[in-house]
Design an enzyme around this catalytic site. Structure first.
Site, PDB file in Angstrom:
ATOM      1  CB  CYS A   1       2.193  -3.502 -31.472  1.00  0.00           C
ATOM      2  SG  CYS A   1       2.852  -4.718 -32.617  1.00  0.00           S
TER       3      CYS A   1
ATOM      4  NE  ARG B   1       3.828   1.826 -29.315  1.00  0.00           N
ATOM      5  CZ  ARG B   1       4.930   2.075 -28.638  1.00  0.00           C
ATOM      6  NH1 ARG B   1       5.284   3.299 -28.392  1.00  0.00           N
ATOM      7  NH2 ARG B   1       5.698   1.102 -28.212  1.00  0.00           N
TER       8      ARG B   1
ATOM      9  CD1 TRP C   1       5.653  -1.784 -38.456  1.00  0.00           C
ATOM     10  CD2 TRP C   1       6.879  -3.335 -37.413  1.00  0.00           C
ATOM     11  NE1 TRP C   1       6.815  -1.949 -39.175  1.00  0.00           N
ATOM     12  CE2 TRP C   1       7.585  -2.902 -38.550  1.00  0.00           C
ATOM     13  CE3 TRP C   1       7.446  -4.313 -36.614  1.00  0.00           C
ATOM     14  CZ2 TRP C   1       8.835  -3.393 -38.894  1.00  0.00           C
ATOM     15  CZ3 TRP C   1       8.700  -4.813 -36.957  1.00  0.00           C
ATOM     16  CH2 TRP C   1       9.380  -4.353 -38.082  1.00  0.00           C
TER      17      TRP C   1
ATOM     18  CG  ASN D   1       4.815  -3.356 -28.238  1.00  0.00           C
ATOM     19  OD1 ASN D   1       5.349  -3.683 -29.293  1.00  0.00           O
ATOM     20  ND2 ASN D   1       5.212  -2.315 -27.526  1.00  0.00           N
ATOM     21  N   GLY D   2       5.809  -6.607 -28.779  1.00  0.00           N
ATOM     22  CA  GLY D   2       7.119  -7.215 -28.514  1.00  0.00           C
ATOM     23  C   GLY D   2       7.271  -8.497 -29.298  1.00  0.00           C
TER      24      GLY D   2
ATOM     25  CD  GLU E   1      18.486  12.151 -40.678  1.00  0.00           C
ATOM     26  OE1 GLU E   1      18.913  11.010 -40.470  1.00  0.00           O
ATOM     27  OE2 GLU E   1      17.314  12.486 -40.460  1.00  0.00           O
TER      28      GLU E   1
ATOM     29  CE  LYS F   1      14.488  11.427 -41.997  1.00  0.00           C
ATOM     30  NZ  LYS F   1      14.830  11.393 -40.604  1.00  0.00           N
TER      31      LYS F   1
ATOM     32  CD  GLU G   1      12.253   7.214 -42.165  1.00  0.00           C
ATOM     33  OE1 GLU G   1      13.011   8.194 -42.247  1.00  0.00           O
ATOM     34  OE2 GLU G   1      11.873   6.742 -41.092  1.00  0.00           O
TER      35      GLU G   1
ATOM     36  CG  HIS H   1      38.506   5.022 -53.720  1.00  0.00           C
ATOM     37  ND1 HIS H   1      39.797   4.781 -54.127  1.00  0.00           N
ATOM     38  CD2 HIS H   1      38.521   6.227 -53.105  1.00  0.00           C
ATOM     39  CE1 HIS H   1      40.563   5.789 -53.749  1.00  0.00           C
ATOM     40  NE2 HIS H   1      39.818   6.691 -53.138  1.00  0.00           N
TER      41      HIS H   1
ATOM     42  CE  LYS I   1       8.739   9.443 -34.324  1.00  0.00           C
ATOM     43  NZ  LYS I   1       9.678  10.089 -35.265  1.00  0.00           N
TER      44      LYS I   1
HETATM   45  O1  M6R Z   1      13.294   6.735 -31.073  1.00  0.00           O
HETATM   46  P1  M6R Z   1      14.678   6.601 -31.604  1.00  0.00           P
HETATM   47  O2  M6R Z   1      15.353   7.895 -31.813  1.00  0.00           O
HETATM   48  O3  M6R Z   1      15.528   5.665 -30.759  1.00  0.00           O
HETATM   49  O4  M6R Z   1      14.515   5.912 -33.010  1.00  0.00           O
HETATM   50  C1  M6R Z   1      15.619   5.561 -33.774  1.00  0.00           C
HETATM   51  C2  M6R Z   1      15.244   5.268 -35.205  1.00  0.00           C
HETATM   52  O5  M6R Z   1      14.327   4.222 -35.265  1.00  0.00           O
HETATM   53  C3  M6R Z   1      14.652   6.483 -35.922  1.00  0.00           C
HETATM   54  O6  M6R Z   1      15.503   7.575 -35.866  1.00  0.00           O
HETATM   55  C4  M6R Z   1      14.354   6.147 -37.390  1.00  0.00           C
HETATM   56  O7  M6R Z   1      15.539   5.934 -38.077  1.00  0.00           O
HETATM   57  C5  M6R Z   1      13.531   7.264 -38.040  1.00  0.00           C
HETATM   58  N1  M6R Z   1      12.358   6.693 -38.620  1.00  0.00           N
HETATM   59  C6  M6R Z   1      14.254   7.971 -39.118  1.00  0.00           C
HETATM   60  O8  M6R Z   1      13.488   8.989 -39.670  1.00  0.00           O
END
Ligand code: M6R
Length: 609
Positions: A2, A27, A74, A100-101, A482, A486, A489, A505, A604
């Site tokens: 948050c 956030r 969040w 936040n937390g 990756e 992407k 997501e 397999h 984020k």
């Molecule tokens: O800030 P960080 O690199 O530690 O974050 C790790 C992941 O949360 C971050 O890479 C997440 O997977 C991204 N949203 C992917 O695009």
């Protein structure tokens, strides 16, 4: 996950808070709210949904006042509703809190407050207990009440609090969630992250775990968890807000994709001497230090974890040290073989990911040396590490990570070469050859990004697909992971990645007429084998998009679309091969009408476990 912002000064607090929250929306964007002090009382306005909803409310009924706290959420405990939005207050609305937390023992406290003190709760959140608990302990000194309340809290928190009975004071405290203090002229700020306050000041203090800050207009005082005064040096921020703005781009993600040549160049150039030799300032390990290391453990989450997989390949190839890679949320709960002979590498864009931070602490506790690859100067992960290699990507705002990833790959290249140099596992000539190739990458990235239209067309043809498969061998299978992350997501398409040789397999059963398969085949030593895997899926009706090196042969007869990358060594291709997949995810998300920068259910910075 948050965003918190707080203000005390002479400006209208609502304006400052809304500006700050707009910078923190990355956030979390499930709801937003503010609490403003004025005329001996606190007024709270909060709304579910994006910050724009709250801004609309405040436009119609403005709130006057020069002290306030704000929050963008969040959701963890309780759905994203008006009721569950922050700030939360106690029953008499004398105390307002943003958090936040996660408060892990909130159920016990809640039950105690309900049964013993007949408190009526208005939300389903864990955070609301904080407001009631502070009110319970309040005896004309907000700081003392916060200290007593937080002593009972278990879990992670950054909290900002105000009381209607102390109009000149904000209190904030942190444990395992980030919080910074902005220092101004007769005004002060608190926030989860620097961009929130950068319009007003560049002077910040980073709060450490357990620290509490007492903010007045005329100054701030910080104490540690034992109430001892803390002297903290001011950190002067030397980047400006423009780098955290869209600057004419439709989305942060596209801007950040386009910033990759600059970010990768900067991450490299900062570590080369005028003669082109390695100069890794943040990496202070000596030959003797490295001689003690018998294993490297890389730990990270999400995209940073995928960078760690490439890091493993590079360190093993260049420096000949065995490496394991783990996702941070799993690491701590395994039987660990980590000791003083372990080099632990954390990778994190934000430097605030709670799982990564907790893994780092566990590794340190066991005696490991800790090295971090991080994008945010002064972040928690960076501060708690022995050595830090910063990625000079600049602020990354879009939830989908792009430029952080490619700069992390560049940092791993340099680190692995440095280890090779210290261990003598590569000749100087070989190292220079790799550096020569690395220097070409920024321009080569630029070249790949000129394929935007071609990839946008591809997205236009396939955006309606309900599944997409990513294949590759060796480092290509890491990049496939990756690419798949992407895509899922931000497009919400069910995509997955698998080592190409594993297909037969089981997973090949999913291929049917028209299934989109993105197949990476950039690794020379397994090129022929990857072509065979391509043929296998093609024979079963897949539509194959191949990503290959410039001079790749035979592939045109197999794949439906061939994307050719500028020529480089197989060890360097990940920095290029990920780019078409970033673009594919971006354009697919747009075709599907999604919010590219703020995908559903995500935030984020993941500062909860
Ligand atoms: O800030 P960080 O690199 O530690 O974050 C790790 C992941 O949360 C971050 O890479 C997440 O997977 C991204 N949203 C992917 O695009």
């Amino acid at each position: 996950m948050c965003g918190i912002v707080g203000y005390i000064g002479n400006k209208q607090a609502t304006e400052v808070l809304l500006e700050g929250l707009s910078r923190l929306e990355y956030r979390g964007y499930d709801s937003a709210g503010v609490a403003i002090f004025s005329d001996q009382h606190i007024t709270v306005k909060k709304r579910a949904g994006r910050l724009a909803n709250l801004a609309g409310v405040l436009e119609h009924s403005p709130m006057e006042g020069q002290m306030g706290i704000g929050h963008t959420r969040w959701a963890t405990h309780g759905a994203p509703s008006d009721q569950n939005s922050h700030p939360h207050t106690n029953e008499t609305e004398a105390i307002a809190v943003v958090h936040n937390g996660i408060i892990e023992n909130y159920m016990d406290i809640k039950q105690w407050l309900q049964e013993t003190h007949k408190i009526v709760f208005r939300s389903e959140t864990d955070s609301e207990v904080i407001a009631h608990l502070i009110a319970h302990y309040y005896e004309n000194d907000l700081k003392v009440a916060v200290q007593k309340a937080t002593a009972r809290l278990q879990g992670a928190y950054a909290i900002a609090v105000m009381s209607k009975d102390e109009p000149d004071r904000l209190i904030a405290v942190r444990k395992d969630s980030p919080l910074i203090v902005g220092k101004g002229e007769n005004e002060n700020f608190i926030a989860s992250d620097i961009p929130a306050i950068l319009k007003y000041t560049r002077d910040v203090y980073f709060l450490e775990n357990g620290e509490l800050v007492d903010l007045k207009r005329e100054g701030v005082s910080i104490v540690d968890e034992f109430d001892r005064p803390v002297e903290r040096e001011v950190f002067h921020v030397n980047w400006d807000l423009a780098s955290a703005e869209k600057e004419g781009y439709p989305h942060f993600m596209l801007k950040e994709i386009e910033e990759q040549p600059a970010g990768v160049r900067e991450t490299l150039n900062q570590r080369l001497t005028a003669e082109g030799n390695l100069n890794l300032e943040g990496l202070t390990m000596t030959e003797d230090d490295l001689a003690k290391v018998n294993q490297v453990v890389i730990v990270a989450c999400g995209t940073a974890y995928h960078a760690g997989l490439i890091g493993k390949a590079l360190i093993e190839r260049y420096a000949k040290i065995p490496v394991t890679v783990d996702v941070a949320s799993e690491f701590r709960y395994r039987d660990l073989f980590v000791d003083e002979h372990t080099l632990f590498i954390a990778v994190s864009q934000s430097g605030e990911t709670l799982d990564t931070l907790a893994a780092l602490r566990e590794a340190k506790r066991r005696g490991a040396r800790v090295l971090t690859i991080c994008n945010v100067v002064g972040s928690s992960v960076a501060r708690e590490s022995d050595d830090v290699m910063y990625t000079w990507a600049g602020p990354e705002i879009a939830v989908a990570s792009t430029k952080a990833f490619t700069t992390q790959l560049m940092a791993f290249q340099l680190m692995a070469l440095r280890f090779a140099e210290l261990r003598g596992s590569m000749a100087q000539e070989e190292i220079r050859t790799v550096i020569h190739e690395l220097k070409k990458l920024p321009d080569q990235i630029q070249q790949v990004l000129t394929m935007k239209d071609e990839i946008s067309n591809l997205a236009n043809q396939h955006f309606h697909k309900d599944k997409v498969l990513f294949l590759g061998r060796g480092m290509d299978s890491d990049i496939a992971l990756e690419g798949s992350l992407k895509l899922k997501e931000i497009s919400y398409i069910n995509s997955f990645a698998i080592a190409a040789g594993e297909m037969k397999h089981g997973t090949i059963a999913l291929i049917e007429e028209g299934t989109l398969v993105i197949c990476l085949a950039t690794q020379k030593h397994v090129y022929e084998k990857t072509l065979s895997n391509m043929k296998e899926v093609k024979a079963r009706g897949a539509y194959v998009v191949a990503i290959v090196q410039e001079d790749a042969e035979q592939v045109d007869d197999i794949a439906d679309v061939v994307i050719r990358l500028p020529k480089t060594s197989s060890m360097l291709t990940p920095i290029l091969s990920v780019l078409p997949m970033q673009l594919l995810a971006y354009y697919t998300s747009i075709e599907r009408g999604n919010d590219v920068d703020k995908p559903r259910n995500l935030a984020k910075s993941v500062t909860v476990e």
